[in-house]
Write a protein that holds these residues in place. Structure first.
Motif, PDB file in Angstrom:
ATOM      1  N   ASP B  65      -2.452 -11.180   5.195  1.00 49.98           N
ATOM      2  CA  ASP B  65      -0.979  -9.858   4.436  1.00 49.98           C
ATOM      3  C   ASP B  65      -1.902  -9.435   3.068  1.00 49.98           C
ATOM      4  OD1 ASP B  65      -0.031  -9.434   6.387  1.00 49.98           O
ATOM      5  OD2 ASP B  65       1.651 -10.819   6.261  1.00 49.98           O
ATOM      6  N   THR B  68      -2.990  -7.005   1.156  1.00 49.81           N
ATOM      7  CA  THR B  68      -2.684  -5.529   0.321  1.00 49.81           C
ATOM      8  C   THR B  68      -2.882  -4.878  -1.055  1.00 49.81           C
ATOM      9  OG1 THR B  68      -1.596  -5.553   2.554  1.00 49.81           O
ATOM     10  CG2 THR B  68      -0.448  -3.986   1.204  1.00 49.81           C
ATOM     11  N   GLU B  69      -3.228  -5.426  -1.524  1.00 47.06           N
ATOM     12  CA  GLU B  69      -2.777  -5.945  -2.987  1.00 47.06           C
ATOM     13  C   GLU B  69      -4.201  -5.639  -3.446  1.00 47.06           C
ATOM     14  OE1 GLU B  69      -2.333  -9.764  -4.680  1.00 47.06           O
ATOM     15  OE2 GLU B  69      -0.457 -10.285  -2.718  1.00 47.06           O
ATOM     16  N   ARG B  72      -4.709  -1.614  -2.180  1.00 48.08           N
ATOM     17  CA  ARG B  72      -3.789  -0.543  -3.197  1.00 48.08           C
ATOM     18  C   ARG B  72      -4.593  -0.836  -4.623  1.00 48.08           C
ATOM     19  NH1 ARG B  72      -1.638   2.936  -0.642  1.00 48.08           N
ATOM     20  NH2 ARG B  72       0.419   1.295   1.230  1.00 48.08           N
ATOM     21  N   HIS B  84      -6.867  -1.848   7.090  1.00 50.99           N
ATOM     22  CA  HIS B  84      -6.680  -3.149   7.364  1.00 50.99           C
ATOM     23  C   HIS B  84      -6.214  -3.836   8.391  1.00 50.99           C
ATOM     24  CE1 HIS B  84      -4.327  -6.637   5.138  1.00 50.99           C
ATOM     25  NE2 HIS B  84      -4.487  -7.281   5.072  1.00 50.99           N
ATOM     26  N   VAL B 200      -2.946   3.616   4.819  1.00 48.40           N
ATOM     27  CA  VAL B 200      -3.333   2.542   5.246  1.00 48.40           C
ATOM     28  C   VAL B 200      -3.209   1.895   6.860  1.00 48.40           C
ATOM     29  CG1 VAL B 200      -3.690  -0.285   4.458  1.00 48.40           C
ATOM     30  CG2 VAL B 200      -3.015   1.042   2.591  1.00 48.40           C
ATOM     31  N   THR B 202      -2.315  -0.297   9.419  1.00 51.20           N
ATOM     32  CA  THR B 202      -3.340  -2.071  10.001  1.00 51.20           C
ATOM     33  C   THR B 202      -4.286  -2.175  11.479  1.00 51.20           C
ATOM     34  OG1 THR B 202      -0.835  -2.458  10.358  1.00 51.20           O
ATOM     35  CG2 THR B 202      -2.108  -2.526   8.195  1.00 51.20           C
TER      36      THR B 202
END
Lengths: 319, 259
Positions: B65, B68-69, B72, B84, B200, B202
């Motif tokens: 998870d 994600t940083e 971005r 992702h 994004v 997933t």
């Protein structure tokens, strides 16, 4: 004893590379070494004497224009066929760009595990790896298939053990799927007779403190006097002092020589990542607080433009 | 040209990195996690190609998870969107399994060009580009220090020990790059704001049709048995040059039998 395949690393100019002799030495402890030459027509003949000297009982020669003319894929196909046929106890390749790439494709073809940058391998297949910029040691094992490992140069002391290898020519059948990446030119850039960076017993590197490209002559001079290779820190490469292929560090080459001489290199973690497993480290830097001194077995704080010429002179005197 | 850039989140190579004591995987929890540096060069190259030839740039990341940083951050440089792949079962995946998952994700993306860094700063294994190419049956042009796109023909200069090789292939292809290829741009403020709104997607293993048993620690083709800290080096003698520093250096080299 069962067969251990060693995929030969060699250059057109200098023949069998030292890492190949190291792999043959390692292979002898695991079983009976067989060398695998993957190259253009006639490639094996020039290499066989040296391979025999280090104990290759057999040489598998896969020689064709197609192997030479396309990137990696044909080599992996030929090697996979050989592995399926002879069921070796292990397959060793050099932990350099191409060795890792051949191993990568072999792993997928055989659905086999792979370990890279291995510095030691036991008979039961347990490998030793140095990770995280030389800060941690890992014991690991391939758990699916045979031990497929790439061996980091300068991890094993090469020891000769004469054998008279039997040469077996392999039939090379390369399909279209392996002819997608065509090598259209090879351009030599490295001049002179210095040893290759990752294989050298001595490496002399320059950093930002060397000041400019011209001053790198000083680094080269000391390297030549010590019979070593020349390296450069990322700061020196980014400043255009020295070409990128000589960069030592996290985003460059990892070296592990007997002697590493750091000139005008502060010792940022980026650089330490590529050299801190060297046996002996010597540093010259004008900043006495530079982190490189935390690693150095011997450090000289001062002006490298005075210290290095004096050292060069002293070495000449002692000859 | 439809370009997919592989982006991996790694523990910052400029800080202390550790393996977990429970399962010997990389300790991502305590680390400062960043984009693998080499991947920024791949993103830059993708953006340059898009600027010159048009098309779309998609970031593809497999990771937990918190990756994600990094997604971005990657998007703030300019790519259009991201995919992702995230699934608890992926924890501890080996390179062979990772390439399987990435290849499955790429199968749905119809990329003309897959760009990636030549290696990650955590594993430094350098095998993923060829593994993916092998699985997809496309060309792999790896270790590029220069990439030229001419229609569907890709030409790279590949750094070797002796110099470089010039290698060509037609799209679709995988190209991995070194940090000599370009100078990555910094994200602009506008880019950072825009990245927050970029799509994004997933995907789970089920979405990709990969069985959980084929990945993760249980499906791994290799295992770390144990790990230990390498004893840190301790500095030895340090002298200040007062006119004989060079000679003292050689004296040391002589006692160590290097001279």
């Amino acid at each position: 004893m069962s067969e251990v395949l060693v995929v030969v690393e060699a250059t057109r100019e200098f023949g069998v590379k030292k890492v190949t002799c190291e792999m043959l030495t390692l292979a002898r402890e695991l079983g009976t070494p067989s060398a695998v030459v993957l190259g253009g027509p006639g490639a094996a003949e020039a290499l066989s004497a040296k391979l025999g000297e280090y104990g290759a009982e057999k040489i598998y020669a896969a020689e064709s224009e197609e192997i030479d003319g396309y990137l990696v894929a044909p080599k992996a196909t030929v090697l996979a066929e050989l592995v399926r046929r002879v069921q070796p106890a292990a397959v060793l390749l050099a932990s350099a760009q191409e060795g890792k790439e051949i191993a990568a494709r072999l792993a997928v073809k055989l659905d086999n595990g792979i370990l890279t940058d291995v510095v030691g391998l036991d008979a039961d297949g347990t490998a030793t790896q140095v990770v995280f910029a030389g800060s941690a040691i890992v014991k690991s094992k391939v758990t699916r298939g045979l031990p497929l490992v790439t061996v980091r140069p300068n991890s094993v002391t090469p020891a000769p053990a004469a054998a008279t290898p039997v040469v077996e020519q392999l039939t090379v059948t390369v399909g279209d799927a392996d002819k997608l990446a065509k090598v259209v030119d090879r351009v030599a850039e490295q001049k002179g007779s210095r040893p290759e960076l990752t294989e050298a017993s001595v490496v002399v590197s320059g950093g930002r403190g060397v000041g400019n490209a011209d001053n790198f002559k000083l680094v080269e001079e000391l390297a030549d006097l010590l019979g070593g290779a020349v390296g450069a820190s990322r700061a020196a490469v980014d400043s255009g002092f020295y070409p990128h292929q000589f960069q030592v560090g996290q985003t460059g080459k990892t070296v592990s020589p007997q002697l590493y001489v750091a000139l005008g290199i502060s010792g940022a973690i980026q650089h330490r990542a590529g050299m801190q497993t060297s046996k002996t480290i010597v540093a010259v830097n004008k900043d006495g607080e530079a982190p490189i001194f935390e690693l150095a077995d011997f450090g000289v704080v001062g002006d490298l433009f005075k210290i290095v010429p004096q050292a060069a002179e002293e070495i000449r005197k002692r000859r | 040209m439809n370009i997919v850039v592989l982006v991996k989140q790694v523990p910052d190579s400029g800080a202390d990195r550790n393996l977990r004591s429970d399962d010997n995987t990389i300790d991502r929890g305590s680390a400062n996690n960043v984009i693998n540096e080499m991947d920024e060069y791949a993103i830059e190259e993708a953006l340059k190609i898009k600027e010159a030839h048009g098309g779309e740039v998609t970031v593809l990341t497999m990771g937990p998870d918190r990756a994600t940083e990094s997604i971005r951050k990657a998007l703030s440089m300019g790519p259009d969107k991201a995919v992702h792949v995230v699934d608890d079962a992926l924890h501890g995946s080996c390179a062979v399994a990772t390439s399987k998952v990435l290849a499955a994700a790429l199968n749905n993306l119809n990329a003309d060009l897959v760009l990636c860094g030549a290696e990650s700063t955590d594993g430094r294994v350098q095998v993923i580009p060829h593994m993916i190419a092998e699985r997809l049956g496309v060309a792999a042009l790896t270790g590029a220090r220069k990439l030229t796109v001419d229609g569907a023909t890709l030409t790279v200069e590949r750094q070797t020990e002796e110099g470089y090789e010039v290698v060509t292939a037609s799209t679709p292809a995988v190209v991995s790059v070194w940090d000599t290829i370009n100078e990555p741009r910094y994200p602009s403020f506008k880019g950072i704001m825009a990245a927050k709104k970029k799509p994004v997607q997933t995907l789970s293993l089920a979405d990709l049709g990969v069985a959980p048993a084929e990945v993760g620690l249980d499906g791994a083709t290799s295992a770390v048995l144990e790990h230990s800290k390498r004893p840190p080096r301790s500095g030895g003698a340090k002298v200040t040059d007062e006119g004989s520093g060079g000679a003292q250096l050689v004296e040391f080299l002589a006692t160590e039998k290097f001279v």
